[in-house]
Design a protein around this motif. Structure first.
Motif, PDB file in Angstrom:
ATOM      1  N   GLN A 280       0.804  -1.333   0.052  1.00 48.26           N
ATOM      2  CA  GLN A 280      -0.027  -0.103  -0.162  1.00 48.26           C
ATOM      3  C   GLN A 280       0.900   1.361   0.019  1.00 48.26           C
ATOM      4  O   GLN A 280       0.834   2.113  -0.955  1.00 48.26           O
ATOM      5  CB  GLN A 280      -0.992   0.016   1.237  1.00 48.26           C
ATOM      6  CG  GLN A 280      -2.083  -1.206   1.267  1.00 48.26           C
ATOM      7  CD  GLN A 280      -2.884  -0.907   0.194  1.00 48.26           C
ATOM      8  OE1 GLN A 280      -3.161   0.050  -0.375  1.00 48.26           O
ATOM      9  NE2 GLN A 280      -3.294  -2.138  -0.185  1.00 48.26           N
TER      10      GLN A 280
ATOM     11  N   LEU B 223       2.931   1.668  -3.159  1.00 49.25           N
ATOM     12  CA  LEU B 223       2.360   2.023  -4.177  1.00 49.25           C
ATOM     13  C   LEU B 223       2.741   3.572  -4.971  1.00 49.25           C
ATOM     14  O   LEU B 223       2.707   3.501  -6.074  1.00 49.25           O
ATOM     15  CB  LEU B 223       0.825   2.158  -4.024  1.00 49.25           C
ATOM     16  CG  LEU B 223      -0.218   1.085  -4.055  1.00 49.25           C
ATOM     17  CD1 LEU B 223      -1.619   1.452  -4.005  1.00 49.25           C
ATOM     18  CD2 LEU B 223       0.044   0.456  -5.602  1.00 49.25           C
ATOM     19  N   ARG B 224       3.070   4.400  -4.042  1.00 48.16           N
ATOM     20  CA  ARG B 224       3.282   5.852  -4.477  1.00 48.16           C
ATOM     21  C   ARG B 224       4.789   5.711  -4.997  1.00 48.16           C
ATOM     22  O   ARG B 224       5.018   6.915  -5.350  1.00 48.16           O
ATOM     23  CB  ARG B 224       2.895   6.802  -3.520  1.00 48.16           C
ATOM     24  CG  ARG B 224       1.474   7.077  -3.307  1.00 48.16           C
ATOM     25  CD  ARG B 224       1.275   8.205  -2.246  1.00 48.16           C
ATOM     26  NE  ARG B 224       1.787   9.340  -2.582  1.00 48.16           N
ATOM     27  CZ  ARG B 224       1.498  10.419  -3.211  1.00 48.16           C
ATOM     28  NH1 ARG B 224       0.262  10.205  -3.741  1.00 48.16           N
ATOM     29  NH2 ARG B 224       1.943  11.544  -3.382  1.00 48.16           N
TER      30      ARG B 224
ATOM     31  N   GLU C  12       2.940   1.867 -17.068  1.00 47.13           N
ATOM     32  CA  GLU C  12       2.014   2.205 -16.300  1.00 47.13           C
ATOM     33  C   GLU C  12       0.633   3.112 -16.831  1.00 47.13           C
ATOM     34  O   GLU C  12      -0.545   2.544 -16.216  1.00 47.13           O
ATOM     35  CB  GLU C  12       2.635   2.813 -14.824  1.00 47.13           C
ATOM     36  CG  GLU C  12       1.725   2.249 -13.770  1.00 47.13           C
ATOM     37  CD  GLU C  12       2.558   2.847 -12.370  1.00 47.13           C
ATOM     38  OE1 GLU C  12       3.575   2.584 -12.312  1.00 47.13           O
ATOM     39  OE2 GLU C  12       1.727   3.312 -11.553  1.00 47.13           O
TER      40      GLU C  12
ATOM     41  N   SER D  34      -2.956   1.764 -17.170  1.00 42.47           N
ATOM     42  CA  SER D  34      -4.579   2.340 -16.361  1.00 42.47           C
ATOM     43  C   SER D  34      -5.288   2.782 -17.706  1.00 42.47           C
ATOM     44  O   SER D  34      -6.511   2.811 -17.290  1.00 42.47           O
ATOM     45  CB  SER D  34      -4.172   3.542 -15.586  1.00 42.47           C
ATOM     46  OG  SER D  34      -3.580   4.433 -15.949  1.00 42.47           O
TER      47      SER D  34
ATOM     48  N   ASN E  54      -6.527  -2.005 -13.125  1.00 47.72           N
ATOM     49  CA  ASN E  54      -6.477  -1.403 -11.835  1.00 47.72           C
ATOM     50  C   ASN E  54      -5.009  -1.432 -11.326  1.00 47.72           C
ATOM     51  O   ASN E  54      -4.578  -2.337 -10.629  1.00 47.72           O
ATOM     52  CB  ASN E  54      -7.494  -2.152 -10.905  1.00 47.72           C
ATOM     53  CG  ASN E  54      -7.541  -1.348  -9.529  1.00 47.72           C
ATOM     54  OD1 ASN E  54      -6.887  -0.575  -9.166  1.00 47.72           O
ATOM     55  ND2 ASN E  54      -8.864  -1.671  -8.730  1.00 47.72           N
TER      56      ASN E  54
ATOM     57  N   ALA F  38      -3.371   0.320  -8.925  1.00 48.68           N
ATOM     58  CA  ALA F  38      -3.087  -0.077  -7.403  1.00 48.68           C
ATOM     59  C   ALA F  38      -3.159  -1.406  -7.124  1.00 48.68           C
ATOM     60  O   ALA F  38      -2.436  -2.037  -6.398  1.00 48.68           O
ATOM     61  CB  ALA F  38      -4.119   0.946  -6.584  1.00 48.68           C
TER      62      ALA F  38
ATOM     63  N   LYS G 148      -0.424  -4.026  -8.696  1.00 51.49           N
ATOM     64  CA  LYS G 148       0.738  -3.603  -8.006  1.00 51.49           C
ATOM     65  C   LYS G 148       0.722  -4.377  -6.556  1.00 51.49           C
ATOM     66  O   LYS G 148       1.859  -4.942  -6.261  1.00 51.49           O
ATOM     67  CB  LYS G 148       0.963  -2.170  -8.050  1.00 51.49           C
ATOM     68  CG  LYS G 148       1.406  -1.722  -9.263  1.00 51.49           C
ATOM     69  CD  LYS G 148       1.888  -0.321  -9.000  1.00 51.49           C
ATOM     70  CE  LYS G 148       3.273   0.185  -9.427  1.00 51.49           C
ATOM     71  NZ  LYS G 148       3.578   1.489  -9.282  1.00 51.49           N
ATOM     72  N   THR G 149      -0.190  -4.117  -5.773  1.00 52.33           N
ATOM     73  CA  THR G 149      -0.032  -4.487  -4.346  1.00 52.33           C
ATOM     74  C   THR G 149      -0.223  -6.159  -4.526  1.00 52.33           C
ATOM     75  O   THR G 149       0.238  -6.785  -3.593  1.00 52.33           O
ATOM     76  CB  THR G 149      -1.365  -3.958  -3.634  1.00 52.33           C
ATOM     77  OG1 THR G 149      -2.392  -3.799  -4.312  1.00 52.33           O
ATOM     78  CG2 THR G 149      -0.799  -2.604  -3.053  1.00 52.33           C
TER      79      THR G 149
END
Lengths: 338, 292
Positions: free
Chosen positions: A120, A123-124, A213, A217, A222, A224, A227-228
Motif C-alpha cells: 500500500q 504504491l506511490r 503504467e 491504466s 486497476n 493499485a 501492484k499490491t
C-alpha cells in the motif's frame, strides 16, 4: 538542476520480457524434472541437503522474479518476508506442535497479508525510492524479531531450534531425502502456479504495468490493485520458501534474515535472468555455490574472487541464464534445419 | 529544552557525516543515473591510501591532496574498465556490478590493511567548539567543509562550460551528443568527481568512526537515505537531508521510549518513507515527468 530534466524519456527499469519467453518448453521441463527426481537417489546426505537448499532459495528468487520481472517493481525487502515465513513455521511447529505441512500454507497466508499491506505505501514509490522503502523493511526485520514481548514465542536473540520431520508411512528414506522430495513437490506446485499466473489475466495486467503504467491504466487495468497483489503473491511465495528453509536448516534466528539475504536473492535473480522463471534455480545455484568456490580459490580474498566471478558472469551474459537458454534454443533450431 | 537543543546539536554533528556521503551519492546519480552501492567502499579505500601515506611520513594536507588525485583518477579508471562495457546492459545488471565492486574493494582492503580498527588524525583538533560539549572543532570543521563543497559544486555546475556539459550529458544524452559533447567522458568525469568527494567524506568521517574496511557500511545507508530524502536530483537536498537524518535519528533515540541504538535506523527510515509517501520525489527533488 536544469529545466531540461522536466521531460525525460521513460527509461525502462525492467526490460519487457514476452510471456512465452518466461518459461521452458515441455521437453526441457520434463528432462529437468526427471533429473531433479533422480539425482538424490545417488547422492550423499549433505549433497541432498544442498539440493534442498537450492530448491527453496530458487523458490525465493522465483518470488522476486514475479515481482520484478512480472510487475516491474523492485524489492530489497524479500529477506523480511522470508524471515516472517520462517518464524511463523518455526513457532507453529515448536510452540504449538502443528505438523510442518500445515505450517507452510499459514506462513504463505501471513506473508501474503504482510506483503499486500506493505504494498500500500509502496504504491506511490517506484525505482530507487521503492528500493529504499523495501530496504528499510529488511533492516527493521531482525530488530523486530528480537523484540522483548515476542520473546516468549520467538526465543529472542537465541532463535528457535526446529525438529526435522521423519519420512511418513514408514518410507525407507533418510530425513534429508524425504525433506528434499517434500520441498520438490511444494516448489513444483508453486512453479506451475506461477507460470499459470503469469499467463492469466492477472499476469497480463502485471506485465502491462511493468511495460507502461500509464498505458495500462488507460486500458482499464486497476494499477493499485495489481501492484499490491504482485507484492502479496511474491511475499507469500517468499514466506513459503522461508518456512521450508526453517524446516531444512532446523534453526531460525533473527540474524539469518538480514539485508545480506535480500541482496543474495537479488543477485540470484540477475544471474538467472530477470523475468525468466526457470532461471531462478540457476540464480540460486550461483548464490549457494559460487561463494564456496571463491573461498576455495583464496581464503583471504574470497570476497574479491566472488566479485570478479560475478563481473565475469554479467560481462559474458548481461541478461543472465535466460540469454544462454535463448542461444541454446537458436542453436538447436539451426541443427534441426540442417 | 536544554536536552532538546543539545540533541539537535549532536544530530547536526552526525548529520554532517551523512551530508558528505549523500553529496557524493547524488553526484554520481547525476552523472550515471544509478545509485552506486560501492561508493562507500571506494571512499574507504581512498581513506586508507591517505592513512598509508601519513604512515610513510607525508604531512596531512599533502596526503589529502594526493588522495584526492588518486580517488579522482581511480574513479575514472573504474568507470572506463568496469562499467563502460555495461553501459548497454539492463539497469539491474549494473546494480549487480556495483555489488561485485563492493565485494572486491572490501575484501582487498581487508587483505592489505587487515580488519583492526585504526586511529585517524584530524586537522581541526578535537577540542569543544565554542565551549559546547556536544560539538567538537572537528565536527564544526566537517560541517564547514561540507558547506564549502556544496558551494563549490554549485558554481562548478552553474557557471563553468564543463559543468554545463556534464548537466546536459546527464539529462538529455542524445541532444548533448548532437551539440558535440562527449557524453561518455562526461560520465567518466562524474565518476571521478564522485569518487573524490567520497574520499573527502571518508577522510572527514574517519576520525569519528575510526578507520577499518567496514567503516562505511552504516554511513552509506544513512547517506543513501539522506540523498533520497532530499531528492536524488538535488545536491542541496542531499546536504539538507543529511542534517535532517542526523537530527531525526538523535531525537528518536532520546524521546521515543524503548528505542535503543538498534532501532534508531529503522525508525529514521520509517520517517523517511512517510515523507516520501507525501512527496515521492524527495524534499527538494524535481518531479520527473514521463512521456508516454
Amino acid at each position: 538542476m536544469s529545466a531540461v530534466e522536466d521531460v525525460v524519456e521513460g527509461h525502462e527499469a525492467v526490460e519487457a520480457v514476452p510471456k512465452r519467453a518466461m518459461t521452458l518448453g515441455t521437453g526441457t521441463s520434463v528432462v529437468v524434472l526427471l533429473l531433479l527426481i533422480a539425482v538424490p537417489l545417488f547422492a550423499k546426505n549433505f549433497v541432498i541437503f544442498q539440493l534442498t537448499q537450492l530448491l527453496y532459495l530458487g523458490l525465493a528468487v522465483l518470488a522476486l522474479n514475479i515481482l520484478t520481472g512480472g510487475s516491474g517493481q523492485f524489492s530489497l525487502g524479500q529477506s523480511a518476508f522470508y524471515g516472517i515465513g520462517a518464524y511463523v513455521t518455526a513457532v507453529m511447529m515448536e510452540q504449538f506442535n502443528i505438523p510442518y505441512f500445515l505450517c507452510l500454507p499459514v506462513a504463505g497466508v501471513v506473508c501474503f497479508g504482510a506483503g499486500f499491506l506493505f504494498g500500500q505505501p509502496a504504491l506511490r514509490l517506484s525505482g530507487v525510492y521503492l528500493a529504499l522503502a523495501t530496504f528499510a523493511l529488511a533492516t527493521a526485520m531482525p530488530q523486530l524479531l528480537k523484540l522483548n514481548f515476542l520473546e516468549k514465542w520467538t526465543g529472542g536473540v537465541q532463535g528457535l531450534v526446529v525438529t526435522k520431520p521423519d519420512a511418513p508411512f514408514g518410507l525407507p528414506m533418510s530425513q534429508d531425502m524425504w525433506l528434499y522430495y517434500f520441498t520438490l513437490v511444494v516448489v513444483l506446485a508453486i512453479y506451475i502456479f506461477s507460470v499459470n499466473l503469469l499467463r492469466s489475466r492477472s499476469g497480463r495486467a502485471f506485465m502491462a504495468i511493468r511495460d507502461n503504467e500509464i498505458a495500462a491504466s488507460a486500458m482499464g487495468v486497476n494499477v493499485a490493485l495489481y501492484k499490491t497483489l504482485a507484492f502479496g503473491v511474491s511475499a507469500a511465495i517468499t514466506g513459503v520458501a522461508g518456512g521450508l528453509s526453517a524446516i531444512a536448516v532446523q534453526f531460525v534466528a533473527p540474524d539469518s534474515f538480514t539485508i545480506t539475504l535480500a541482496i543474495q536473492l537479488f543477485l540470484g535473480m540477475v544471474v538467472g535472468g530477470v523475468g525468466w522463471l526457470p532461471g531462478s534455480i540457476v540464480g540460486a545455484a550461483f548464490i549457494i555455490f559460487v561463494p564456496n568456490i571463491a573461498e576455495g580459490i583464496s581464503k583471504g580474498l574470497s570476497g574479491a574472487v566472488f566479485g570478479v566471478l560475478l563481473f565475469l558472469v554479467i560481462y559474458l551474459v548481461p541478461h543472465g541464464a535466460r540469454q544462454v537458454a535463448i542461444l541454446g534454443q537458436q542453436l538447436a533450431g539451426r541443427l534441426r534445419k540442417n | 529544552m536544554e536536552l532538546f537543543t543539545n540533541q539537535v546539536l549532536a544530530g547536526i554533528a552526525t548529520g554532517a557525516i551523512y551530508a558528505c556521503m549523500a553529496l557524493a551519492v547524488v553526484m554520481i546519480y547525476q552523472a550515471i543515473d544509478h545509485l552506486n552501492f560501492a561508493q562507500g567502499e571506494m571512499a574507504m579505500f581512498s581513506t586508507f591510501i591517505s592513512w598509508q601515506l601519513m604512515q610513510w611520513g607525508v604531512p596531512y594536507w599533502a596526503a589529502f591532496v594526493i588522495t584526492l588525485v588518486f580517488a579522482f583518477f581511480g574513479g575514472i579508471a573504474i568507470e572506463r574498465v568496469l562499467f563502460k562495457p555495461l553501459a548497454k546492459a539492463p539497469i539491474l545488471t549494473n546494480v549487480a556490478g556495483f555489488i561485485a565492486l563492493f565485494a572486491i574493494i572490501n575484501s582487498s582492503a581487508g587483505l592489505i590493511w587487515d580488519f583492526t580498527i585504526k586511529q585517524y588524525p584530524t586537522p581541526f583538533g578535537s577540542a569543544p567548539f565554542l565551549g559546547s560539549q556536544l560539538i567538537s572543532t572537528h565536527q564544526a570543521g566537517m560541517i564547514g567543509v561540507t558547506v564549502l563543497m556544496l558551494i563549490g559544486l554549485y558554481f562548478f555546475f552553474q557557471y563553468t562550460r564543463i559543468g554545463l556539459a556534464m548537466r546536459a550529458a546527464a539529462s538529455v544524452p542524445e541532444s548533448a551528443r548532437l551539440v558535440g559533447i562527449n557524453t561518455s567522458w562526461m560520465i567518466a568525469l562524474g565518476w571521478g568527481m564522485a569518487s573524490a568527494i567520497g574520499a573527502i567524506a571518508g577522510m572527514l568521517i574517519a576520525p569519528v568512526v575510526f578507520l577499518e574496511p567496514n567503516m562505511m557500511g552504516g554511513v552509506l545507508i544513512y547517506g543513501f537515505a539522506a540523498a533520497v530524502l532530499g531528492g536524488l536530483t538535488s545536491p542541496l537536498g542531499a546536504v539538507v537531508g543529511g542534517f535532517l537524518m542526523g537530527i531525526f535519528e538523535n531525537l528518536a533515540g532520546t524521546y521515543i521510549p524503548g528505542v535503543g541504538n538498534e532501532l534508531k535506523l529503522p525508525i529514521a527510515l520509517a520517517l523517511i518513507i512517510s515523507v516520501l509517501v507525501v512527496k515521492p520525489a524527495g524534499l527538494f527533488g524535481r518531479h520527473i515527468v514521463k512521456r508516454v
